[in-house]
Scaffold this motif. Structure first.
Motif, PDB file in Angstrom:
ATOM      1  N   ALA A  63       0.828  -1.206   0.000  1.00  0.00           N
ATOM      2  CA  ALA A  63       0.000   0.000   0.000  1.00  0.00           C
ATOM      3  C   ALA A  63       0.863   1.258   0.000  1.00  0.00           C
ATOM      4  CB  ALA A  63      -0.932  -0.007   1.211  1.00  0.00           C
ATOM      5  N   ALA A  64       1.983   1.223   0.719  1.00  0.00           N
ATOM      6  CA  ALA A  64       2.878   2.379   0.755  1.00  0.00           C
ATOM      7  C   ALA A  64       3.533   2.619  -0.599  1.00  0.00           C
ATOM      8  CB  ALA A  64       3.939   2.178   1.835  1.00  0.00           C
ATOM      9  N   LEU A  65       4.000   1.554  -1.232  1.00  0.00           N
ATOM     10  CA  LEU A  65       4.594   1.691  -2.565  1.00  0.00           C
ATOM     11  C   LEU A  65       3.590   2.270  -3.562  1.00  0.00           C
ATOM     12  CD1 LEU A  65       6.672  -1.585  -3.034  1.00  0.00           C
ATOM     13  CD2 LEU A  65       7.546   0.746  -3.258  1.00  0.00           C
ATOM     14  N   ASP A  66       2.363   1.771  -3.516  1.00  0.00           N
ATOM     15  CA  ASP A  66       1.354   2.259  -4.447  1.00  0.00           C
ATOM     16  C   ASP A  66       0.967   3.699  -4.155  1.00  0.00           C
ATOM     17  OD1 ASP A  66       1.335  -0.071  -5.901  1.00  0.00           O
ATOM     18  OD2 ASP A  66      -0.296  -0.976  -4.757  1.00  0.00           O
ATOM     19  N   MET A  67       1.044   4.107  -2.883  1.00  0.00           N
ATOM     20  CA  MET A  67       0.784   5.516  -2.600  1.00  0.00           C
ATOM     21  C   MET A  67       1.898   6.396  -3.154  1.00  0.00           C
ATOM     22  SD  MET A  67      -0.059   7.733   0.779  1.00  0.00           S
ATOM     23  CE  MET A  67      -0.241   9.507   0.495  1.00  0.00           C
ATOM     24  N   LEU A  68       3.150   5.939  -3.080  1.00  0.00           N
ATOM     25  CA  LEU A  68       4.233   6.712  -3.686  1.00  0.00           C
ATOM     26  C   LEU A  68       3.966   6.920  -5.174  1.00  0.00           C
ATOM     27  CD1 LEU A  68       7.531   5.286  -2.102  1.00  0.00           C
ATOM     28  CD2 LEU A  68       6.017   7.086  -1.258  1.00  0.00           C
ATOM     29  N   ARG A  69       3.480   5.875  -5.826  1.00  0.00           N
ATOM     30  CA  ARG A  69       3.190   5.983  -7.263  1.00  0.00           C
ATOM     31  C   ARG A  69       2.049   6.964  -7.525  1.00  0.00           C
ATOM     32  NH1 ARG A  69       3.784  -0.334  -6.749  1.00  0.00           N
ATOM     33  NH2 ARG A  69       5.965  -0.576  -7.442  1.00  0.00           N
ATOM     34  N   ALA A  70       0.994   6.877  -6.714  1.00  0.00           N
ATOM     35  CA  ALA A  70      -0.131   7.802  -6.873  1.00  0.00           C
ATOM     36  C   ALA A  70       0.293   9.226  -6.543  1.00  0.00           C
ATOM     37  CB  ALA A  70      -1.288   7.361  -5.976  1.00  0.00           C
ATOM     38  N   THR A  71       1.152   9.362  -5.544  1.00  0.00           N
ATOM     39  CA  THR A  71       1.645  10.678  -5.152  1.00  0.00           C
ATOM     40  C   THR A  71       2.473  11.304  -6.265  1.00  0.00           C
ATOM     41  OG1 THR A  71       1.646  10.102  -2.801  1.00  0.00           O
ATOM     42  CG2 THR A  71       3.100  11.883  -3.485  1.00  0.00           C
ATOM     43  N   ARG A  72       3.223  10.488  -6.976  1.00  0.00           N
ATOM     44  CA  ARG A  72       4.003  10.999  -8.104  1.00  0.00           C
ATOM     45  C   ARG A  72       3.080  11.638  -9.142  1.00  0.00           C
ATOM     46  NH1 ARG A  72       5.949   8.117 -12.764  1.00  0.00           N
ATOM     47  NH2 ARG A  72       7.753   9.181 -13.699  1.00  0.00           N
ATOM     48  N   THR A  73       1.949  10.968  -9.413  1.00  0.00           N
ATOM     49  CA  THR A  73       0.970  11.538 -10.340  1.00  0.00           C
ATOM     50  C   THR A  73       0.355  12.807  -9.770  1.00  0.00           C
ATOM     51  OG1 THR A  73       0.436   9.320 -11.149  1.00  0.00           O
ATOM     52  CG2 THR A  73      -1.148  11.070 -11.630  1.00  0.00           C
ATOM     53  N   ALA A  74      -0.011  12.776  -8.483  1.00  0.00           N
ATOM     54  CA  ALA A  74      -0.627  13.939  -7.842  1.00  0.00           C
ATOM     55  C   ALA A  74       0.303  15.140  -7.871  1.00  0.00           C
ATOM     56  CB  ALA A  74      -1.000  13.590  -6.407  1.00  0.00           C
ATOM     57  N   ALA A  75       1.582  14.904  -7.580  1.00  0.00           N
ATOM     58  CA  ALA A  75       2.546  16.002  -7.557  1.00  0.00           C
ATOM     59  C   ALA A  75       2.660  16.642  -8.941  1.00  0.00           C
ATOM     60  CB  ALA A  75       3.909  15.480  -7.093  1.00  0.00           C
ATOM     61  N   ARG A  76       2.642  15.816  -9.961  1.00  0.00           N
ATOM     62  CA  ARG A  76       2.710  16.339 -11.327  1.00  0.00           C
ATOM     63  C   ARG A  76       1.465  17.160 -11.642  1.00  0.00           C
ATOM     64  NH1 ARG A  76       3.727  11.806 -13.596  1.00  0.00           N
ATOM     65  NH2 ARG A  76       1.619  11.311 -14.303  1.00  0.00           N
ATOM     66  N   GLU A  77       0.279  16.668 -11.229  1.00  0.00           N
ATOM     67  CA  GLU A  77      -0.962  17.398 -11.465  1.00  0.00           C
ATOM     68  C   GLU A  77      -0.965  18.743 -10.738  1.00  0.00           C
ATOM     69  OE1 GLU A  77      -3.558  16.634 -13.363  1.00  0.00           O
ATOM     70  OE2 GLU A  77      -2.779  14.709 -14.054  1.00  0.00           O
ATOM     71  N   LEU A  78      -0.317  18.799  -9.589  1.00  0.00           N
ATOM     72  CA  LEU A  78      -0.277  20.016  -8.789  1.00  0.00           C
ATOM     73  C   LEU A  78       0.834  20.968  -9.198  1.00  0.00           C
ATOM     74  CD1 LEU A  78      -0.899  18.324  -5.328  1.00  0.00           C
ATOM     75  CD2 LEU A  78      -2.431  19.977  -6.429  1.00  0.00           C
ATOM     76  N   GLY A  79       1.617  20.573 -10.187  1.00  0.00           N
ATOM     77  CA  GLY A  79       2.702  21.425 -10.638  1.00  0.00           C
ATOM     78  C   GLY A  79       3.906  21.421  -9.712  1.00  0.00           C
ATOM     79  N   ARG A  80       4.025  20.382  -8.848  1.00  0.00           N
ATOM     80  CA  ARG A  80       5.163  20.256  -7.940  1.00  0.00           C
ATOM     81  C   ARG A  80       5.781  18.866  -8.118  1.00  0.00           C
ATOM     82  NH1 ARG A  80       5.523  23.572  -3.587  1.00  0.00           N
ATOM     83  NH2 ARG A  80       7.663  22.792  -3.590  1.00  0.00           N
ATOM     84  N   PRO A  81       6.379  18.589  -9.255  1.00  0.00           N
ATOM     85  CA  PRO A  81       6.881  17.245  -9.530  1.00  0.00           C
ATOM     86  C   PRO A  81       7.934  16.806  -8.520  1.00  0.00           C
ATOM     87  CG  PRO A  81       7.799  18.832 -11.080  1.00  0.00           C
ATOM     88  CD  PRO A  81       6.719  19.547 -10.328  1.00  0.00           C
ATOM     89  N   LEU A  82       7.965  15.495  -8.277  1.00  0.00           N
ATOM     90  CA  LEU A  82       8.900  14.920  -7.317  1.00  0.00           C
ATOM     91  C   LEU A  82      10.262  14.700  -7.959  1.00  0.00           C
ATOM     92  CD1 LEU A  82       6.584  12.224  -5.677  1.00  0.00           C
ATOM     93  CD2 LEU A  82       7.005  14.579  -4.909  1.00  0.00           C
ATOM     94  N   SER A  83      11.307  14.797  -7.147  1.00  0.00           N
ATOM     95  CA  SER A  83      12.667  14.581  -7.642  1.00  0.00           C
ATOM     96  C   SER A  83      12.976  13.101  -7.835  1.00  0.00           C
ATOM     97  CB  SER A  83      13.673  15.179  -6.664  1.00  0.00           C
ATOM     98  OG  SER A  83      13.703  14.426  -5.453  1.00  0.00           O
ATOM     99  N   GLY A  84      12.258  12.235  -7.121  1.00  0.00           N
ATOM    100  CA  GLY A  84      12.541  10.808  -7.128  1.00  0.00           C
ATOM    101  C   GLY A  84      13.323  10.352  -5.916  1.00  0.00           C
TER     102      GLY A  84
END
Length: 428
Positions: free
Chosen positions: A192-213
């Motif tokens: 569940a944590a791994l999948d949230m990281l993946r969903a968060t990556r999409t959310a961050a992009r949608e919010l205009g604050r992309p993740l560094s990785g």
């Protein structure tokens, strides 16, 4: 602006909020006023993020992004101070969102889960590092980080206010996810944590604050164990988009079979915490493993008739503890009490399934936080983790917070972990 009004702070959970004195601990009864802006909903992202047309459902898919909090720098500082957490590291305000996403059940079927995603309001628009923050034991689904404005948001707000994004999963069956929480099933918590990281990556992009990785892992109590296991998964390449940078868990139950369960019987775990943990663990694990055929086989009457219903995610710790006896011996049947002291078969396997989170060699800095005064998750758990890591050639320093209790270990460690992550990132 929608004013949610004054919200009471609830107590810090470790495995639980039950503390060293055998009484349920509460944090300071101070009030924090959280302002949630309706403008967020009409801003850069809507409440729902529709799936791609005709795309098959997949784990890690972002289903919805819901604004839940918007705090100024002063409000974050006040929130932390009222809880007894040093706020010196606070530099920015924060904005929080509930992320709803697809993940897997322990049996491998698609389901949904929720979690809290927090961004720093630092005025920057470049890529941002991510803290994966795993919470401790919660019996009430409404205490989960994405829902309850209480202890579950202390660490996320602390790290976000220091300048990093934070992904804090609710875990399965907590927050707004369906079903019951598979307590201490590390594999599904990591999934569940791994999948949230993946969903968060999409959310961050949608919010205009992309993740560094870059990902920094931390967690408290149950979450300390999950953080180590998540770090292991990331370190072994579970997702190429994320690079593990450091691990700093607090007071994790890393050794159920060797330390945590034996500590229930030798006085190292206080009675109140022992009752909550064991009732929660047995009822949850029995849904995954054949530990007993009926509740009456494991629990004494009249508790056998109520214990499973009490731990359905809709009751508070106070309600649960008020309906159960004061110690583990009075909770369990004599036969099952003896089985726990000398576990074998499915019972031992259920413990050992979760006792390998430190059995690897991290390639990143690892620092373990604990306290000699902890009577919820005794320090011996951390020392077991140190030995497992050392067997693989990894030396992990231990920070002993001394004579504080379980909650105190969390409060003292959080700000220190922020400084550690700053040091690793080169921003100290």
């Amino acid at each position: 602006m929608v004013n949610l009004g004054p919200l009471p702070l609830r107590g810090i959970a470790g495995w639980s909020r039950a503390g060293a004195t055998g009484q349920a601990l509460r944090m300071t009864k101070s009030i924090v006023r959280v302002i949630v802006s309706t403008a967020l909903v009409a801003g850069s992202v809507g409440v729902a993020v529709p799936a791609r047309a005709h795309a098959p459902a997949q784990r890690g898919e972002l289903l919805a992004l819901t604004p839940v909090s918007d705090l100024t720098t002063a409000q974050v500082s006040g929130f932390l101070k009222d809880a007894g957490v040093d706020s010196a590291a606070v530099r920015y305000g924060v904005r929080g969102y509930r992320v709803t996403y697809r993940t897997l059940t322990p049996q491998g079927a698609l389901t949904t889960a929720t979690g809290l995603f927090v961004l720093p309001l630092d005025g920057r628009h470049g890529r941002v590092d991510l803290v994966a923050d795993m919470h401790g034991t919660m019996v009430d689904r409404d205490y989960a980080p994405s829902v309850g404005e209480d202890y579950g948001r202390l660490s996320p707000y602390l790290h976000a206010s220091a300048g990093r994004a934070v992904a804090a999963p609710d875990y399965l069956g907590l927050g707004r996810g369906p079903g019951r929480h598979p307590y201490m099933d590390t594999a599904s918590s990591v999934s569940a944590a791994l999948d949230m990281l993946r969903a968060t990556r999409t959310a961050a992009r949608e919010l205009g604050r992309p993740l560094s990785g870059d990902v920094y892992g931390t967690g408290f109590s149950q979450g300390g164990q999950v953080a180590m296991a998540l770090g292991k998964a990331l370190g072994q390449g579970a997702d190429a988009h994320f690079r593990l940078k450091a691990l700093a868990p607090v007071s994790g139950p890393y050794d159920l079979a060797g330390q945590e369960v034996p500590a229930l019987f030798d006085g190292r775990v206080n009675d109140t915490s022992g009752v909550l943990y064991m009732s929660y663990w047995l009822t949850a694990q029995n849904r995954l493993h054949p530990l007993y055929r009926s509740t009456g086989e494991a629990f004494r009457a009249p508790y056998d008739r109520v214990v499973d219903g009490l731990l359905d995610g809709s009751h508070t710790e106070e309600e649960i503890l008020g309906a159960l006896p004061g110690n583990v011996k009075d909770l369990l049947t004599p036969g099952f009490y003896q089985r726990l002291q000398h576990p074998r078969g499915a019972l031992l396997a259920a413990m050992r399934d979760n006792d390998h989170t430190c059995d690897w060699k991290p390639a990143v800095p690892v620092r373990l936080y604990t306290a000699t005064g902890d009577t919820d998750v005794p320090i011996a758990n951390t020392l077991s983790c140190v030995r497992q890591l050392a067997a693989h050639g990894k030396k992990a320093p231990v920070v002993d917070q001394g004579a504080v209790d379980h909650n105190g270990a969390f409060k003292k460690s959080g700000p220190q972990i922020v400084r550690l992550f700053d040091s690793v990132a080169g921003t100290a």
